[in-house]
Scaffold this motif. Sequence first.
Motif, PDB file in Angstrom:
ATOM      1  N   LYS A 154       0.836  -1.263   0.025  1.00 36.95           N
ATOM      2  CA  LYS A 154      -0.103   0.021   0.177  1.00 36.95           C
ATOM      3  C   LYS A 154       0.945   1.305   0.027  1.00 36.95           C
ATOM      4  O   LYS A 154       1.379   1.417   0.938  1.00 36.95           O
ATOM      5  N   HIS A 200      -2.783   0.955  -4.094  1.00 38.76           N
ATOM      6  CA  HIS A 200      -2.389  -0.343  -3.618  1.00 38.76           C
ATOM      7  C   HIS A 200      -1.715  -0.701  -5.201  1.00 38.76           C
ATOM      8  O   HIS A 200      -2.026  -0.548  -6.206  1.00 38.76           O
ATOM      9  N   ASP A 221      -4.331  -0.429  -7.533  1.00 40.25           N
ATOM     10  CA  ASP A 221      -5.729  -0.464  -7.239  1.00 40.25           C
ATOM     11  C   ASP A 221      -6.750  -1.365  -8.009  1.00 40.25           C
ATOM     12  O   ASP A 221      -7.751  -1.181  -8.263  1.00 40.25           O
TER      13      ASP A 221
END
Length: 274
Positions: free
Chosen positions: A27, A32, A48
Amino acid sequence: MNCWFTEMQTPDMAISCRVKKTLHEEKTPFQHLAVYETDQFGRMLALDDVIQTTIMDEFVYHEMITHVGLNTHPNPRRVLVIGGGDGGSIREILKHPSVELATLVEIDERVIAAAREYLPEISCALGDPRVRVIVDDGIKHVKENRDTYDMIIVDSTDPVGPAEGLFGRAFYQDVHDALTGDGLFVAQTESPFFNRDLIPRIIQNVRSIFPVTRLFLACVPTYPGGLWTFTMGSKKYDPLEANLEQLPDLKTRYYTPAVHRAAFVLPPFVEELL
Ligand code: AG3
Protein backbone atom coordinates in the motif's frame (compact mmCIF):
# COMPACT_ATOMS: atom_id res chain seq x y z
CA MET A 1 -2.75 -23.38 -6.14
CA ASN A 2 -5.50 -21.64 -8.04
CA CYS A 3 -5.16 -17.95 -7.39
CA TRP A 4 -6.78 -15.37 -9.68
CA PHE A 5 -6.46 -11.62 -10.22
CA THR A 6 -9.65 -9.81 -11.19
CA GLU A 7 -10.10 -6.26 -12.42
CA MET A 8 -13.64 -4.91 -12.50
CA GLN A 9 -13.40 -3.13 -15.86
CA THR A 10 -16.92 -1.75 -15.39
CA PRO A 11 -19.33 -2.39 -12.49
CA ASP A 12 -20.78 -5.18 -14.64
CA MET A 13 -17.76 -6.71 -16.35
CA ALA A 14 -14.42 -8.10 -15.24
CA ILE A 15 -11.16 -9.46 -16.62
CA SER A 16 -9.50 -12.28 -14.71
CA CYS A 17 -6.30 -14.16 -15.10
CA ARG A 18 -4.59 -16.85 -13.09
CA VAL A 19 -1.71 -15.65 -10.94
CA LYS A 20 1.28 -17.97 -10.71
CA LYS A 21 2.92 -15.86 -8.08
CA THR A 22 2.46 -12.52 -6.37
CA LEU A 23 5.89 -10.96 -6.75
CA HIS A 24 5.16 -7.79 -4.84
CA GLU A 25 2.30 -6.10 -3.04
CA GLU A 26 2.17 -2.90 -0.98
CA LYS A 27 0.00 0.00 0.00
CA THR A 28 1.77 3.19 -1.12
CA PRO A 29 0.69 6.68 0.01
CA PHE A 30 -1.28 6.90 -3.25
CA GLN A 31 -2.58 3.45 -4.12
CA HIS A 32 -2.40 -0.31 -3.79
CA LEU A 33 0.47 -1.58 -5.94
CA ALA A 34 0.99 -5.17 -7.06
CA VAL A 35 3.18 -7.08 -9.48
CA TYR A 36 1.96 -10.53 -10.48
CA GLU A 37 3.54 -13.34 -12.45
CA THR A 38 0.95 -14.74 -14.87
CA ASP A 39 1.13 -17.38 -17.61
CA GLN A 40 -1.29 -15.53 -19.86
CA PHE A 41 0.29 -12.07 -19.92
CA GLY A 42 3.69 -12.49 -18.29
CA ARG A 43 4.45 -10.10 -15.45
CA MET A 44 1.70 -7.62 -14.77
CA LEU A 45 1.59 -4.32 -12.87
CA ALA A 46 -1.70 -3.42 -11.20
CA LEU A 47 -2.58 -0.22 -9.34
CA ASP A 48 -5.73 -0.31 -7.19
CA ASP A 49 -6.56 -3.61 -8.91
CA VAL A 50 -6.48 -2.02 -12.37
CA ILE A 51 -4.11 -3.49 -14.96
CA GLN A 52 -1.55 -0.88 -15.96
CA THR A 53 0.83 -2.87 -18.08
CA THR A 54 1.78 -6.44 -18.92
CA ILE A 55 4.84 -7.91 -20.59
CA MET A 56 2.66 -9.39 -23.34
CA ASP A 57 1.03 -6.19 -24.64
CA GLU A 58 2.91 -3.20 -23.17
CA PHE A 59 4.75 -2.62 -26.46
CA VAL A 60 1.54 -1.65 -28.25
CA TYR A 61 0.61 1.01 -25.74
CA HIS A 62 4.11 2.38 -25.18
CA GLU A 63 5.02 2.51 -28.87
CA MET A 64 1.77 4.21 -29.82
CA ILE A 65 1.71 6.77 -27.00
CA THR A 66 5.23 7.89 -27.98
CA HIS A 67 6.19 7.34 -31.64
CA VAL A 68 3.08 8.81 -33.25
CA GLY A 69 3.79 12.15 -31.61
CA LEU A 70 7.57 11.97 -31.80
CA ASN A 71 7.38 11.33 -35.56
CA THR A 72 4.86 14.13 -36.01
CA HIS A 73 7.27 16.67 -34.52
CA PRO A 74 10.27 17.28 -36.84
CA ASN A 75 12.81 17.72 -34.03
CA PRO A 76 11.66 16.70 -30.53
CA ARG A 77 14.51 17.47 -28.16
CA ARG A 78 12.90 17.79 -24.75
CA VAL A 79 10.14 15.34 -23.91
CA LEU A 80 8.08 15.03 -20.71
CA VAL A 81 6.20 11.96 -19.49
CA ILE A 82 3.56 12.52 -16.83
CA GLY A 83 2.83 9.31 -14.92
CA GLY A 84 4.37 6.33 -16.67
CA GLY A 85 6.46 5.32 -13.66
CA ASP A 86 7.03 1.87 -15.18
CA GLY A 87 9.39 3.54 -17.68
CA GLY A 88 7.90 2.03 -20.87
CA SER A 89 7.29 5.39 -22.52
CA ILE A 90 10.77 6.59 -21.59
CA ARG A 91 12.29 3.46 -23.19
CA GLU A 92 10.55 4.26 -26.49
CA ILE A 93 11.35 8.00 -26.38
CA LEU A 94 15.07 7.27 -26.09
CA LYS A 95 14.99 5.43 -29.43
CA HIS A 96 14.76 8.87 -31.08
CA PRO A 97 18.20 10.35 -31.77
CA SER A 98 16.85 13.94 -31.62
CA VAL A 99 15.87 13.54 -27.94
CA GLU A 100 18.32 15.24 -25.59
CA LEU A 101 16.35 15.07 -22.37
CA ALA A 102 13.46 12.82 -21.37
CA THR A 103 11.84 13.87 -18.09
CA LEU A 104 9.62 11.52 -16.10
CA VAL A 105 7.31 13.10 -13.54
CA GLU A 106 5.65 10.33 -11.55
CA ILE A 107 3.67 11.05 -8.40
CA ASP A 108 4.30 7.65 -6.74
CA GLU A 109 7.96 6.74 -6.34
CA ARG A 110 6.99 3.20 -5.32
CA VAL A 111 5.75 2.53 -8.88
CA ILE A 112 9.20 3.42 -10.21
CA ALA A 113 10.90 1.25 -7.58
CA ALA A 114 8.65 -1.76 -8.27
CA ALA A 115 9.16 -1.44 -12.04
CA ARG A 116 12.92 -1.23 -11.59
CA GLU A 117 12.87 -4.35 -9.46
CA TYR A 118 10.30 -6.56 -11.21
CA LEU A 119 9.84 -5.20 -14.75
CA PRO A 120 13.37 -4.64 -16.08
CA GLU A 121 12.28 -5.09 -19.72
CA ILE A 122 10.02 -2.05 -19.31
CA SER A 123 12.03 0.11 -16.90
CA CYS A 124 15.44 -0.57 -18.51
CA ALA A 125 15.96 2.98 -19.82
CA LEU A 126 15.33 4.83 -16.56
CA GLY A 127 19.03 4.90 -15.72
CA ASP A 128 20.05 6.42 -19.07
CA PRO A 129 21.98 9.71 -18.78
CA ARG A 130 19.38 11.45 -20.99
CA VAL A 131 16.65 10.66 -18.42
CA ARG A 132 15.66 12.86 -15.50
CA VAL A 133 13.30 11.26 -12.97
CA ILE A 134 11.25 13.60 -10.80
CA VAL A 135 8.87 12.35 -8.12
CA ASP A 136 6.15 14.98 -8.09
CA ASP A 137 2.62 15.82 -9.12
CA GLY A 138 2.49 16.24 -12.92
CA ILE A 139 -0.21 18.90 -12.60
CA LYS A 140 2.13 21.01 -10.49
CA HIS A 141 5.09 20.32 -12.79
CA VAL A 142 3.39 21.64 -15.93
CA LYS A 143 2.22 24.73 -14.05
CA GLU A 144 5.79 25.47 -12.98
CA ASN A 145 7.52 24.81 -16.32
CA ARG A 146 6.36 27.13 -19.09
CA ASP A 147 7.56 26.94 -22.69
CA THR A 148 9.82 23.99 -21.86
CA TYR A 149 8.89 20.79 -23.69
CA ASP A 150 8.59 19.87 -27.37
CA MET A 151 6.34 16.97 -26.51
CA ILE A 152 4.35 15.94 -23.43
CA ILE A 153 3.03 12.41 -22.96
CA VAL A 154 0.25 11.86 -20.44
CA ASP A 155 0.75 8.22 -19.49
CA SER A 156 -1.83 8.14 -16.73
CA THR A 157 -4.07 5.72 -14.90
CA ASP A 158 -7.85 5.85 -15.38
CA PRO A 159 -9.61 9.14 -14.50
CA VAL A 160 -10.28 8.19 -10.88
CA GLY A 161 -8.14 8.92 -7.82
CA PRO A 162 -4.72 10.56 -8.37
CA ALA A 163 -5.16 10.86 -12.17
CA GLU A 164 -8.55 12.58 -12.23
CA GLY A 165 -7.08 16.04 -12.74
CA LEU A 166 -5.12 14.81 -15.78
CA PHE A 167 -8.34 14.70 -17.81
CA GLY A 168 -9.63 18.24 -17.18
CA ARG A 169 -9.52 21.41 -19.26
CA ALA A 170 -7.35 23.34 -16.78
CA PHE A 171 -4.67 20.67 -17.06
CA TYR A 172 -4.73 20.72 -20.88
CA GLN A 173 -4.26 24.50 -20.73
CA ASP A 174 -1.22 24.06 -18.49
CA VAL A 175 0.12 21.36 -20.84
CA HIS A 176 -0.31 23.83 -23.71
CA ASP A 177 1.63 26.47 -21.80
CA ALA A 178 4.40 24.03 -20.82
CA LEU A 179 4.96 23.23 -24.50
CA THR A 180 7.25 25.19 -26.79
CA GLY A 181 5.77 27.22 -29.68
CA ASP A 182 5.41 24.20 -31.98
CA GLY A 183 4.92 21.54 -29.29
CA LEU A 184 2.37 18.76 -29.09
CA PHE A 185 0.99 16.35 -26.52
CA VAL A 186 -0.44 12.83 -26.55
CA ALA A 187 -2.60 11.42 -23.75
CA GLN A 188 -4.06 7.97 -23.20
CA THR A 189 -7.81 8.57 -23.30
CA GLU A 190 -9.52 5.27 -22.46
CA SER A 191 -11.97 3.01 -24.27
CA PRO A 192 -14.23 4.04 -27.17
CA PHE A 193 -16.73 1.37 -26.00
CA PHE A 194 -16.88 2.14 -22.28
CA ASN A 195 -15.91 5.80 -21.96
CA ARG A 196 -18.35 7.36 -24.40
CA ASP A 197 -19.07 10.36 -22.17
CA LEU A 198 -15.45 11.04 -21.27
CA ILE A 199 -13.89 11.02 -24.75
CA PRO A 200 -16.13 13.73 -26.30
CA ARG A 201 -15.43 15.95 -23.28
CA ILE A 202 -11.69 15.48 -23.69
CA ILE A 203 -11.88 16.20 -27.42
CA GLN A 204 -13.92 19.38 -26.88
CA ASN A 205 -11.52 20.62 -24.24
CA VAL A 206 -8.41 19.91 -26.28
CA ARG A 207 -10.01 21.45 -29.38
CA SER A 208 -10.75 24.64 -27.47
CA ILE A 209 -7.02 25.01 -26.72
CA PHE A 210 -5.03 23.40 -29.57
CA PRO A 211 -5.40 24.18 -33.30
CA VAL A 212 -4.79 20.53 -34.22
CA THR A 213 -6.74 17.87 -32.27
CA ARG A 214 -6.72 14.20 -33.32
CA LEU A 215 -7.89 10.89 -31.89
CA PHE A 216 -6.15 7.63 -32.76
CA LEU A 217 -6.54 3.95 -31.91
CA ALA A 218 -4.51 0.90 -30.96
CA CYS A 219 -5.28 -2.62 -29.69
CA VAL A 220 -4.36 -3.30 -26.08
CA PRO A 221 -5.89 -6.66 -25.12
CA THR A 222 -5.63 -6.24 -21.33
CA TYR A 223 -7.51 -2.91 -21.31
CA PRO A 224 -11.33 -2.74 -21.28
CA GLY A 225 -12.68 -3.57 -24.73
CA GLY A 226 -9.22 -4.23 -26.12
CA LEU A 227 -9.40 -1.14 -28.34
CA TRP A 228 -7.84 1.98 -26.85
CA THR A 229 -7.83 5.70 -27.72
CA PHE A 230 -5.10 8.30 -27.60
CA THR A 231 -5.68 12.01 -28.08
CA MET A 232 -3.16 14.40 -29.61
CA GLY A 233 -3.24 18.16 -29.23
CA SER A 234 -0.72 20.02 -31.36
CA LYS A 235 0.16 23.70 -31.77
CA LYS A 236 1.42 23.31 -35.32
CA TYR A 237 2.12 19.87 -36.75
CA ASP A 238 -0.60 17.54 -38.00
CA PRO A 239 0.10 13.81 -37.52
CA LEU A 240 -1.73 13.13 -40.80
CA GLU A 241 0.77 15.26 -42.68
CA ALA A 242 3.88 14.00 -40.92
CA ASN A 243 6.83 13.11 -43.10
CA LEU A 244 7.34 9.46 -42.29
CA GLU A 245 9.98 8.76 -44.94
CA GLN A 246 13.48 7.97 -43.75
CA LEU A 247 12.74 7.42 -40.09
CA PRO A 248 15.50 5.90 -37.99
CA ASP A 249 14.96 2.18 -37.32
CA LEU A 250 12.93 2.26 -34.11
CA LYS A 251 12.91 -1.53 -33.64
CA THR A 252 9.18 -1.57 -32.95
CA ARG A 253 6.72 -4.46 -32.90
CA TYR A 254 3.51 -2.48 -33.48
CA TYR A 255 4.33 1.01 -34.73
CA THR A 256 5.29 1.52 -38.38
CA PRO A 257 4.62 4.49 -40.68
CA ALA A 258 1.66 2.58 -42.17
CA VAL A 259 0.27 1.84 -38.69
CA HIS A 260 0.77 5.53 -37.82
CA ARG A 261 -1.48 6.57 -40.70
CA ALA A 262 -3.96 3.73 -40.16
CA ALA A 263 -4.39 4.58 -36.47
CA PHE A 264 -6.25 7.77 -37.45
CA VAL A 265 -8.82 5.91 -39.57
CA LEU A 266 -11.82 5.81 -37.26
CA PRO A 267 -14.88 3.55 -37.52
CA PRO A 268 -18.18 5.50 -37.43
CA PHE A 269 -18.92 4.58 -33.80
CA VAL A 270 -15.65 6.28 -32.81
CA GLU A 271 -15.98 9.18 -35.28
CA GLU A 272 -19.27 9.88 -33.50
CA LEU A 273 -17.37 10.82 -30.36
CA LEU A 274 -15.55 13.71 -32.04
N1 AG3 B 1 -1.80 3.51 -18.13
C1 AG3 B 1 -3.01 2.80 -17.90
C2 AG3 B 1 -4.05 2.99 -18.92
C3 AG3 B 1 -5.41 2.67 -18.36
C4 AG3 B 1 -5.69 1.23 -18.18
N2 AG3 B 1 -7.02 1.06 -17.75
C5 AG3 B 1 -7.53 -0.11 -17.37
N3 AG3 B 1 -6.86 -1.20 -17.47
N4 AG3 B 1 -8.74 -0.13 -16.89
C6 AG3 B 1 -0.75 2.64 -18.44
C7 AG3 B 1 0.53 2.94 -17.80
C8 AG3 B 1 1.59 2.21 -18.56
N5 AG3 B 1 2.76 2.97 -18.68
